[in-house]
Design an enzyme around this catalytic site. Sequence first.
Site, PDB file in Angstrom:
ATOM      1  N   ASN A  27       0.878  -1.173   0.000  1.00 14.20           N
ATOM      2  CA  ASN A  27       0.000   0.000   0.000  1.00 14.20           C
ATOM      3  C   ASN A  27       0.915   1.223   0.000  1.00 14.20           C
ATOM      4  OD1 ASN A  27      -1.801   2.044   0.516  1.00 14.20           O
ATOM      5  ND2 ASN A  27      -2.287   1.409   2.612  1.00 14.20           N
ATOM      6  N   LYS A  75       0.224   4.271  -0.383  1.00 14.25           N
ATOM      7  CA  LYS A  75      -0.395   5.501   0.154  1.00 14.25           C
ATOM      8  C   LYS A  75      -0.084   6.678  -0.786  1.00 14.25           C
ATOM      9  CE  LYS A  75      -0.201   3.398   4.663  1.00 14.25           C
ATOM     10  NZ  LYS A  75      -0.140   3.522   6.110  1.00 14.25           N
ATOM     11  N   HIS A 100      -9.569   1.451   4.767  1.00 12.22           N
ATOM     12  CA  HIS A 100      -8.299   1.624   5.489  1.00 12.22           C
ATOM     13  C   HIS A 100      -8.516   2.592   6.657  1.00 12.22           C
ATOM     14  CE1 HIS A 100      -4.220   2.838   6.396  1.00 12.22           C
ATOM     15  NE2 HIS A 100      -3.832   1.715   5.816  1.00 12.22           N
ATOM     16  N   GLU A 149      -6.917   5.001   7.671  1.00 11.76           N
ATOM     17  CA  GLU A 149      -6.710   6.426   7.355  1.00 11.76           C
ATOM     18  C   GLU A 149      -7.951   7.016   6.685  1.00 11.76           C
ATOM     19  OE1 GLU A 149      -2.950   5.826   5.353  1.00 11.76           O
ATOM     20  OE2 GLU A 149      -2.106   5.246   7.294  1.00 11.76           O
ATOM     21  N   GLU A 172      -5.683  -4.684  10.554  1.00  6.43           N
ATOM     22  CA  GLU A 172      -4.632  -3.700  10.768  1.00  6.43           C
ATOM     23  C   GLU A 172      -4.899  -2.940  12.073  1.00  6.43           C
ATOM     24  OE1 GLU A 172      -2.565  -2.495   6.879  1.00  6.43           O
ATOM     25  OE2 GLU A 172      -4.353  -1.271   7.033  1.00  6.43           O
ATOM     26  N   GLY A 196       2.323   2.334  10.702  1.00  5.60           N
ATOM     27  CA  GLY A 196       3.306   3.407  10.547  1.00  5.60           C
ATOM     28  C   GLY A 196       4.036   3.760  11.825  1.00  5.60           C
ATOM     29  N   SER A 215       3.182  -2.130  10.338  1.00  7.46           N
ATOM     30  CA  SER A 215       4.636  -2.239  10.520  1.00  7.46           C
ATOM     31  C   SER A 215       5.194  -3.616  10.133  1.00  7.46           C
ATOM     32  CB  SER A 215       5.034  -1.852  11.946  1.00  7.46           C
ATOM     33  OG  SER A 215       4.664  -0.508  12.208  1.00  7.46           O
TER      34      SER A 215
HETATM   35  P1  PGA Z   1       2.711   0.328   7.626  1.00 14.68           P
HETATM   36  O1  PGA Z   1       1.261   0.593   6.956  1.00 14.68           O
HETATM   37  O2  PGA Z   1       3.209  -0.979   7.053  1.00 14.68           O
HETATM   38  O3  PGA Z   1       3.551   1.501   7.214  1.00 14.68           O
HETATM   39  O4  PGA Z   1       2.503   0.246   9.090  1.00 14.68           O
HETATM   40  C1  PGA Z   1       0.347  -0.447   6.748  1.00 14.68           C
HETATM   41  C2  PGA Z   1      -0.932   0.102   6.165  1.00 14.68           C
HETATM   42  O5  PGA Z   1      -1.339   1.207   6.542  1.00 14.68           O
HETATM   43  O6  PGA Z   1      -1.589  -0.548   5.312  1.00 14.68           O
END
Ligand code: PGA
Length: 255
Positions: free
Chosen positions: A16, A18, A101, A103, A173, A179, A218
């Site tokens: 992903n 982003k 997601h 976000e 998640e 992140g 992560s």
């Molecule tokens: P990350 O993000 O691997 O940077 O923690 C995962 C995601 O948001 O899908």
Amino acid sequence: MTKRGEKMRQTHIVGNWKMNQNLKDIDSFIEQLKTIEAPSVNAWIAPQFVHIPYLLEKKEQLPWLQIGAQNCSHATQGAFTGDVSASALKELGTHFTIIGHSERRSIFQESNELQNAKVKEALKNKLIAIFCVGETLEDREADKTFSVITEQLLSGLKDLSPEEKRDIIIAYEPVWAIGTGKTATPQQAEEVHLFIRNLLKDELGFSSEETIILYGGSVKPTNIQELLACPNIDGGLVGGASLKAEDFIKLCTTI
Ligand code: PGA
């Protein structure tokens, strides 16, 4: 496309990206991918919308790579300025879309009901829908992990036909792991994955042994193996570590 151990489900590593990467970054990423053999896992990438056609063109030299979107509209077409329809994505050759997601849920205030409409649009247009669920740190500390995930799944995946259910992938998640560099332990992740698999079967009528459930938060080359060793974890939805070709290659070739 291996089957690991007794698992009947194929392993998926989904990058992903982003709101990252420019055309130069993509060129260099693709050049590095071209140096490897087709990996034994399903390797998928979701770039920004505008980069999808560029990646689809580049992907001709990488037939094993699938390209998807990070979101799609809840509506079929019409006056929805700034939105992107599932049908337009499908027309381009997009394979899948991420939906729900955290976000989107937190920054853009997207509700469970909106996610349900998006899932239906994606499936109607034959896109695989990667439906994301996960609790915040506050939820976890208040012992609400399972109730939050239950609500997200029951509202987000309601009223789907048996055929549509086959095109759903779940991504668990935990918001506190996204992140942050703080991965859920394999035990914490496996506990929730098993809970999700049972709920899909008991409450939503999924043929849940076949449903792919990814872990996200992560994920990196150093922890992917222990996560994949868990019986109910079928791959990763990877943000930060999918941006560097070197790490993405490691994630896809580690098993
Ligand atoms: P990350 O993000 O691997 O940077 O923690 C995962 C995601 O948001 O899908």
